[in-house]
Design a protein around this motif. Structure first.
Motif, PDB file in Angstrom:
ATOM      1  N   GLU A 197       0.791  -1.295  -0.012  1.00  0.00           N
ATOM      2  CA  GLU A 197      -0.049  -0.080   0.081  1.00  0.00           C
ATOM      3  C   GLU A 197       0.728   1.112  -0.200  1.00  0.00           C
ATOM      4  N   GLU A 198       2.095   1.102   0.750  1.00  0.00           N
ATOM      5  CA  GLU A 198       2.873   2.213   0.907  1.00  0.00           C
ATOM      6  C   GLU A 198       3.362   2.492  -0.451  1.00  0.00           C
ATOM      7  N   LEU A 199       3.766   1.585  -1.283  1.00  0.00           N
ATOM      8  CA  LEU A 199       4.453   1.830  -2.671  1.00  0.00           C
ATOM      9  C   LEU A 199       3.517   2.373  -3.540  1.00  0.00           C
ATOM     10  N   THR A 200       2.099   1.997  -3.582  1.00  0.00           N
ATOM     11  CA  THR A 200       1.169   2.791  -4.443  1.00  0.00           C
ATOM     12  C   THR A 200       0.946   3.955  -3.944  1.00  0.00           C
ATOM     13  N   LEU A 201       1.181   4.388  -2.654  1.00  0.00           N
ATOM     14  CA  LEU A 201       0.866   5.566  -2.141  1.00  0.00           C
ATOM     15  C   LEU A 201       2.037   6.704  -2.456  1.00  0.00           C
ATOM     16  N   ARG A 202       3.229   6.150  -2.105  1.00  0.00           N
ATOM     17  CA  ARG A 202       4.364   7.187  -2.162  1.00  0.00           C
ATOM     18  C   ARG A 202       5.144   7.154  -3.446  1.00  0.00           C
ATOM     19  N   THR A 203       4.931   6.083  -4.189  1.00  0.00           N
ATOM     20  CA  THR A 203       5.897   6.144  -5.374  1.00  0.00           C
ATOM     21  C   THR A 203       5.237   6.702  -6.502  1.00  0.00           C
ATOM     22  N   SER A 204       5.789   7.954  -7.143  1.00  0.00           N
ATOM     23  CA  SER A 204       5.228   8.881  -8.207  1.00  0.00           C
ATOM     24  C   SER A 204       5.847   8.584  -9.543  1.00  0.00           C
ATOM     25  N   GLN A 205       7.464   8.762  -9.428  1.00  0.00           N
ATOM     26  CA  GLN A 205       8.154   8.913 -10.542  1.00  0.00           C
ATOM     27  C   GLN A 205       8.221   7.469 -11.419  1.00  0.00           C
ATOM     28  N   MET A 206       8.049   6.308 -10.562  1.00  0.00           N
ATOM     29  CA  MET A 206       7.953   5.095 -11.189  1.00  0.00           C
ATOM     30  C   MET A 206       6.605   4.277 -10.875  1.00  0.00           C
ATOM     31  N   ASN A 207       5.509   5.015 -11.045  1.00  0.00           N
ATOM     32  CA  ASN A 207       4.182   4.416 -10.858  1.00  0.00           C
ATOM     33  C   ASN A 207       3.437   4.805 -12.021  1.00  0.00           C
ATOM     34  N   ALA A 208       2.872   3.740 -12.776  1.00  0.00           N
ATOM     35  CA  ALA A 208       2.190   3.805 -14.034  1.00  0.00           C
ATOM     36  C   ALA A 208       0.978   4.490 -14.010  1.00  0.00           C
ATOM     37  N   THR A 209       0.202   4.489 -12.915  1.00  0.00           N
ATOM     38  CA  THR A 209      -1.111   5.081 -12.734  1.00  0.00           C
ATOM     39  C   THR A 209      -1.336   6.166 -11.737  1.00  0.00           C
ATOM     40  N   GLY A 210      -0.640   6.289 -10.847  1.00  0.00           N
ATOM     41  CA  GLY A 210      -0.783   6.920  -9.519  1.00  0.00           C
ATOM     42  C   GLY A 210      -1.876   6.629  -8.849  1.00  0.00           C
ATOM     43  N   LEU A 260      -1.586  -2.122 -12.572  1.00  0.00           N
ATOM     44  CA  LEU A 260      -0.484  -0.994 -11.902  1.00  0.00           C
ATOM     45  C   LEU A 260       0.942  -1.856 -11.680  1.00  0.00           C
ATOM     46  N   LEU A 261       1.873  -1.013 -12.225  1.00  0.00           N
ATOM     47  CA  LEU A 261       3.503  -1.380 -11.820  1.00  0.00           C
ATOM     48  C   LEU A 261       3.916  -0.026 -11.135  1.00  0.00           C
ATOM     49  N   ALA A 262       4.511  -0.299 -10.274  1.00  0.00           N
ATOM     50  CA  ALA A 262       5.279   0.585  -9.262  1.00  0.00           C
ATOM     51  C   ALA A 262       6.473  -0.006  -8.905  1.00  0.00           C
ATOM     52  N   ASP A 322     -10.290  -4.004 -26.093  1.00  0.00           N
ATOM     53  CA  ASP A 322     -11.343  -3.448 -26.056  1.00  0.00           C
ATOM     54  C   ASP A 322     -12.361  -4.264 -25.286  1.00  0.00           C
ATOM     55  N   ALA A 323     -12.268  -5.638 -25.037  1.00  0.00           N
ATOM     56  CA  ALA A 323     -13.079  -6.236 -24.171  1.00  0.00           C
ATOM     57  C   ALA A 323     -12.834  -6.188 -22.540  1.00  0.00           C
ATOM     58  N   LEU A 324     -11.957  -5.730 -22.415  1.00  0.00           N
ATOM     59  CA  LEU A 324     -11.630  -5.141 -20.973  1.00  0.00           C
ATOM     60  C   LEU A 324     -12.653  -4.256 -20.541  1.00  0.00           C
ATOM     61  N   PRO A 325     -12.979  -4.382 -19.117  1.00  0.00           N
ATOM     62  CA  PRO A 325     -14.016  -3.405 -18.502  1.00  0.00           C
ATOM     63  C   PRO A 325     -13.463  -1.867 -18.893  1.00  0.00           C
ATOM     64  N   GLU A 326     -14.303  -1.239 -18.707  1.00  0.00           N
ATOM     65  CA  GLU A 326     -14.104   0.371 -19.224  1.00  0.00           C
ATOM     66  C   GLU A 326     -13.114   0.851 -18.022  1.00  0.00           C
ATOM     67  N   ALA A 327     -12.244   1.485 -18.207  1.00  0.00           N
ATOM     68  CA  ALA A 327     -11.210   2.473 -17.423  1.00  0.00           C
ATOM     69  C   ALA A 327     -12.067   3.423 -16.616  1.00  0.00           C
ATOM     70  N   GLY A 328     -11.837   3.490 -15.243  1.00  0.00           N
ATOM     71  CA  GLY A 328     -12.306   4.455 -14.250  1.00  0.00           C
ATOM     72  C   GLY A 328     -12.014   5.845 -14.634  1.00  0.00           C
ATOM     73  N   THR A 329     -11.069   6.361 -15.268  1.00  0.00           N
ATOM     74  CA  THR A 329     -10.698   7.648 -15.479  1.00  0.00           C
ATOM     75  C   THR A 329     -10.505   7.918 -17.013  1.00  0.00           C
ATOM     76  N   LYS A 330     -10.706   9.139 -17.631  1.00  0.00           N
ATOM     77  CA  LYS A 330     -10.841   9.505 -18.950  1.00  0.00           C
ATOM     78  C   LYS A 330      -9.421   9.507 -19.541  1.00  0.00           C
ATOM     79  N   ASP A 331      -8.454   9.780 -18.606  1.00  0.00           N
ATOM     80  CA  ASP A 331      -7.102   9.998 -19.382  1.00  0.00           C
ATOM     81  C   ASP A 331      -6.188   8.711 -19.057  1.00  0.00           C
ATOM     82  N   LEU A 332      -6.796   7.697 -18.588  1.00  0.00           N
ATOM     83  CA  LEU A 332      -6.119   6.478 -18.522  1.00  0.00           C
ATOM     84  C   LEU A 332      -6.107   5.602 -20.028  1.00  0.00           C
TER      85      LEU A 332
END
Length: 368
Positions: A197-210, A260-262, A322-332
């Motif tokens: 959880e800490e990695l998903t929260l604190r890593t920004s430069q090497m976080n694919a989605t934030g 996610l890859l962080a 195209d078969a995957l569920p829709e992304a939650g954010t427009k800029d993804l």
């Protein structure tokens, strides 16, 4: 509602009449109280680093710390005759810590005032407050992870590693190979989730989605047979790097969806992100699955975008994407790759589960 104070990352100690009782240059028989020794060990176990800013003779003071059995707990000490503020500033710079995460404790009001004036974000404490430090919220991290408990050892190993790299005269690739780097990719355990959880929260430069995944969300994915929550740890001949990466992978028939890859910024120079991505691509190729990776550009993660593009991920259209569920954010963005086998990293030995086993599909090519 009062704001929660920033957690202290490093406590900087004065020595005379603060860490120990007595003045070393006046009397070699200074005493380290049991309660101070216990406090040092407690803070260390919480992942709070400790250092020293003392006006003393370095060799004499360090020998005394070794004699008292606590020298190992202090990193990048600054023991000399200059201003305490310069010592504290040098410690913060060496650790790459913001001043607001540094605390300083000293028995002399004039020394605390000098540090507070020169470094207003550093929190200063009187020696009389030592008994209450362990119970203050800024010295009580919300979660103590596996890596927290060995943070000092990781920093000490990093300091040794950097010193050897400076002294190394060959090419960077040769230095990396000399480190005997080992990467272990495992399915995350319950104990590791706080660090994930800490990695998903604190890593920004090497976080694919934030995107930040909460502890509860991660625990839900752990029990989902269609998801893989993978944590990456690294070590080398100097010691552990700890947990340095997290992958969240949704496993669809014929398609692996990398949500996610962080990775930690401290292992960027070793090529850790590229090594993880190449391993995953090779696994997908062996399973006969396409790889789709979520990416959301931010003002800080350009390096991760380069890593994805360099690995061959593009915005080409495919039925599997195209078969995957829709992304939650427009800029993804959803990047796509038809994987092929990848060679092992030249400098990193990887041990990992076989994700391809049991998930191989009978036909390759676009998923319809």
């Amino acid at each position: 509602m009062p704001e929660t104070p920033t957690t202290v990352k490093c406590l900087v100690w004065d020595l005379d009449n603060t860490l120990w009782q007595g003045t070393l240059l006046e009397n070699d028989e200074v005493r380290l109280p049991d309660e101070i020794r216990e406090l040092i060990v407690t803070l260390d176990s919480r992942g709070i680093l400790q250092s020293i800013a003392s006006k003393n003779d370095y060799d004499l003071a360090w020998s005394k710390l070794e004699e008292l059995g606590v020298a190992e707990y202090f990193i990048v000490p600054r023991i000399g005759w200059g201003p305490k503020s310069e010592a504290v500033r040098a410690i913060a710079e060496r650790l790459n810590f913001a001043h607001r995460t540094i605390a300083f404790i000293d028995d002399q009001p004039a020394e605390r005032a000098e540090v507070a004036f020169r470094l207003p974000e550093v929190r200063c404490y009187a020696a009389e407050q030592l008994a209450e430090l362990r119970d203050l919220p800024e010295f009580s991290p919300k979660a103590v992870t596996v890596d927290s408990r060995r943070r000092r050892q990781m920093y000490q190993a990093g300091i040794q590693r950097e010193a050897e790299q400076v002294a190394f005269s060959g090419p960077d690739g040769e230095f990396l190979r000399s480190l005997d780097l080992v990467m272990q990719i495992d399915r995350a355990s319950n104990e590791q989730l706080s660090r994930v959880e800490e990695l998903t929260l604190r890593t920004s430069q090497m976080n694919a989605t934030g995107v930040h995944y909460s502890d509860a969300a991660l625990r839900g994915l752990l029990t989902d047979p269609d998801h893989e929550v993978l944590v990456t740890t690294m070590s080398d001949r100097f010691g552990p790097h700890g947990a340095v990466g997290v992958l969240l992978l949704a496993m669809h028939p014929g398609t692996w969806h990398l949500k996610l890859l962080a990775t930690s910024c401290r292992v960027v120079s070793f090529g850790a992100g590229a090594a993880i991505l190449n391993w995953l691509i090779d696994q997908a190729a062996r399973a006969g699955a396409h790889l789709v990776a979520d990416f959301r550009p931010t003002d800080r993660n350009r390096m991760m975008e380069i890593a994805y593009r360099f690995a061959g991920l593009t915005e080409e259209r495919c039925a599997c994407r195209d078969a995957l569920p829709e992304a939650g954010t427009k800029d993804l963005q959803r990047l796509h790759l038809v994987p092929g086998p990848r060679e092992a990293h030249a400098a990193i030995r990887i041990t990992a589960p076989d994700l391809a086993a049991g998930r191989r599909v009978t036909t390759a090519g676009p998923v319809r």
